[in-house]
Design a protein around this motif. Structure first.
Motif, short mmCIF file in Angstrom:
data_model
loop_
_atom_site.label_atom_id
_atom_site.label_comp_id
_atom_site.label_asym_id
_atom_site.label_seq_id
_atom_site.Cartn_x
_atom_site.Cartn_y
_atom_site.Cartn_z
N SER A 91 0.82 -1.20 0.00
CA SER A 91 0.00 0.00 0.00
C SER A 91 0.86 1.26 0.00
N ALA A 92 1.92 1.25 0.78
CA ALA A 92 2.80 2.42 0.84
C ALA A 92 3.48 2.67 -0.50
N ARG A 93 3.64 1.62 -1.30
CA ARG A 93 4.32 1.75 -2.59
C ARG A 93 3.38 2.22 -3.70
N ILE A 94 2.11 1.74 -3.72
CA ILE A 94 1.28 1.95 -4.90
C ILE A 94 0.09 2.87 -4.69
N ARG A 95 -0.21 3.27 -3.45
CA ARG A 95 -1.36 4.14 -3.24
C ARG A 95 -1.13 5.48 -3.92
N THR A 96 -2.21 6.07 -4.38
CA THR A 96 -2.14 7.36 -5.06
C THR A 96 -2.71 8.44 -4.15
N PRO A 97 -2.40 9.72 -4.43
CA PRO A 97 -2.91 10.80 -3.57
C PRO A 97 -4.43 10.75 -3.44
N GLY A 98 -4.90 10.89 -2.22
CA GLY A 98 -6.33 10.84 -1.96
C GLY A 98 -6.84 9.48 -1.56
N GLN A 99 -6.07 8.42 -1.82
CA GLN A 99 -6.48 7.08 -1.41
C GLN A 99 -6.12 6.84 0.05
#
Length: 457
Positions: A148-156
């Motif tokens: 999650s820390a690698r692929i999450r995008t802003p706002g997620q």
């Protein structure tokens, strides 16, 4: 950027600008609009790539990850059964519910939880604290948090952690000793994620009209542009126009975007701690809409009452409880109730895959763009055995990964036979599918080798 590719892209922009002059408020088709239209519609990448033989598309990668965890192992005799090759295998009675998705899954026999051997605690604690972290004694973090820390995008939001059964802190870790609670009440999850309808019906209607106007503009400009092309480029453009027609048909049939507030349809008197099937259905619907609404890229589902869940009362076949039957299963592998109980898990998993296959997601469905890991604490229940842990992947690992296979690294029927493949390798494999370059994950215990699982990617 390759000079020839850059020159081709400049030529495309120039031609398209001539084909559709700028007008105030009008739709103008440039290269960036080709790549992605209003509302997230991808409309032109194949065409741009076709204009240059040197242009190479980046491999399509999964956008989301779901970790789906049951407890108490399985019975490999009625699980995925090897044949003469990785693609020649059959599904035993446990896996019959997932048969419609056999070609969308990878099954594994012989993946060991080697780190559990250096953890302290009883047979359950050592497996539970390591199966999602590959770090002994609650050293964390669990895989969902790392990805999650690698692929999450802003706002997620970060990883969405759900439970079927009671809310509990069992296997997930934010860091050393920091357990994460999986939420077992879908009503509370719904209230925290969807405080208001993501989009009103009027907003959805306006978005649908905007999408249609984008498609109309794209088609109009491509018709004008087509007259300027040679025979081969016309053929390529016609193929892409056919894809636009398919997209338009799907959007018209869909009527609106997939994102909406989930409808849980819970029965009267619903108790999330005991009504496991209704709970599983509700959490599946929340997952589907959380992904469709782009609220998160990573989620987990734990069956938290797997030690002695009341839902298995009808499967006990004379045993006092589910736990006793699981641990007797190695010496009495044909216990009908044991097979039926594991099959119940498979039916829940299949229902989730089915729902994901229904939800539209740009050029496909949620299932087309999600990697789903089905895992467990054990292989066989005897001795809380951490060898040959139950493991499968579903959905997509990228366009170049062939699904519909069974990969074997040891004889899972021989419960005490170790392999050279570990859960560490499985997590490195999933990281690689998301474009990460890791060669290790967690603690490199004795017997843990670096790198992804051979033959997957």
């Amino acid at each position: 950027m390759n000079k020839q590719v850059a020159a081709d892209q400049r030529r495309v922009d120039q031609e398209l600008q001539r084909a559709q002059p700028h007008k105030t408020g009008a739709f103008v088709l440039g290269r960036r609009s080709l790549l992605r239209g209003v509302g997230g519609i991808t409309v032109g990448l194949p065409f741009i790539e076709a204009l240059s033989r040197k242009a190479q598309a980046a491999p399509g990668r999964p956008k989301r990850f779901l970790l789906w965890h049951q407890g108490q192992g399985t019975q490999f005799k009625q699980w995925a059964i090897p044949g003469s090759s990785p693609t020649d295998f059959s599904l035993g009675s446990i896996l019959e519910p997932v048969a419609p998705f056999k070609d969308r899954m990878l099954f594994f026999r012989g993946i060991d939880n080697k780190v559990a051997e250096i953890a302290s605690g009883d047979g359950h604690a050592t497996k539970q604290s390591t199966c999602l972290t590959c770090v002994p004694n609650g050293g964390g973090p669990s895989f969902d948090q790392v990805l999650s820390a690698r692929i999450r995008t802003p706002g997620q939001r970060s990883s969405l952690n759900l439970a079927v059964g009671r809310s509990a802190k069992i296997r997930l870790y934010a860091g050393p000793g920091d357990k994460i609670e999986s939420q077992g009440d879908p009503r509370k999850v719904l209230a925290s994620l969807f405080t208001t309808t993501p989009q009103s019906s009027k907003e959805l209607e306006r978005l649908a009209l905007r999408r249609k106007s984008v498609l109309d503009g794209v088609k109009e400009n491509m018709t004008t542009f087509r007259a300027r092309l040679g025979t081969e480029d016309k053929r390529r453009l016609d193929q892409h126009t056919d894809k636009l027609r398919e997209l338009e048909t799907r959007l018209n049939a869909q009527g609106s975007v997939a994102c909406t507030t989930p409808k849980l349809n819970l029965p009267a008197g619903f108790n999330p701690d005991s009504n496991h099937e209704a709970n599983a259905d509700a959490q599946t619907e929340i997952l589907a809409m959380a992904f469709a609404c782009n609220l998160t890229s990573v989620a987990t589902v734990e069956f938290t009452d797997d030690h002695d869940p009341g839902v298995f009362g009808g499967f006990l076949s004379g045993y006092g409880n589910w736990h006793d039957m699981v641990h007797a299963g190695e010496t009495k592998r044909d216990i009908g109730g044991l097979i039926s109980g594991y099959r119940w898990y498979a039916a829940r998993f299949a229902k989730m895959l089915s729902r994901f296959s229904e939800v539209q997601d740009e050029s496909g469905t949620l299932l087309d763009h999600t990697t789903i890991q089905w895992t467990c604490d054990f292989g066989y229940g005897i001795g809380h055995n951490g060898l040959s842990v139950h493991a499968a992947l579903a959905g997509s690992l990228g366009p170049d990964v062939k699904m519909g296979r069974l990969l074997s690294f040891s004889d899972a029927e021989k419960a005490w036979t170790a392999s050279n493949c570990s859960l560490n390798n499985l997590y490195v494999t999933i990281l690689a599918a998301f474009g990460q370059k890791d060669t290790t994950f967690g603690t490199q215990a004795k017997g843990v080798q670096p790198g992804p699982i051979a033959g997957v990617l």
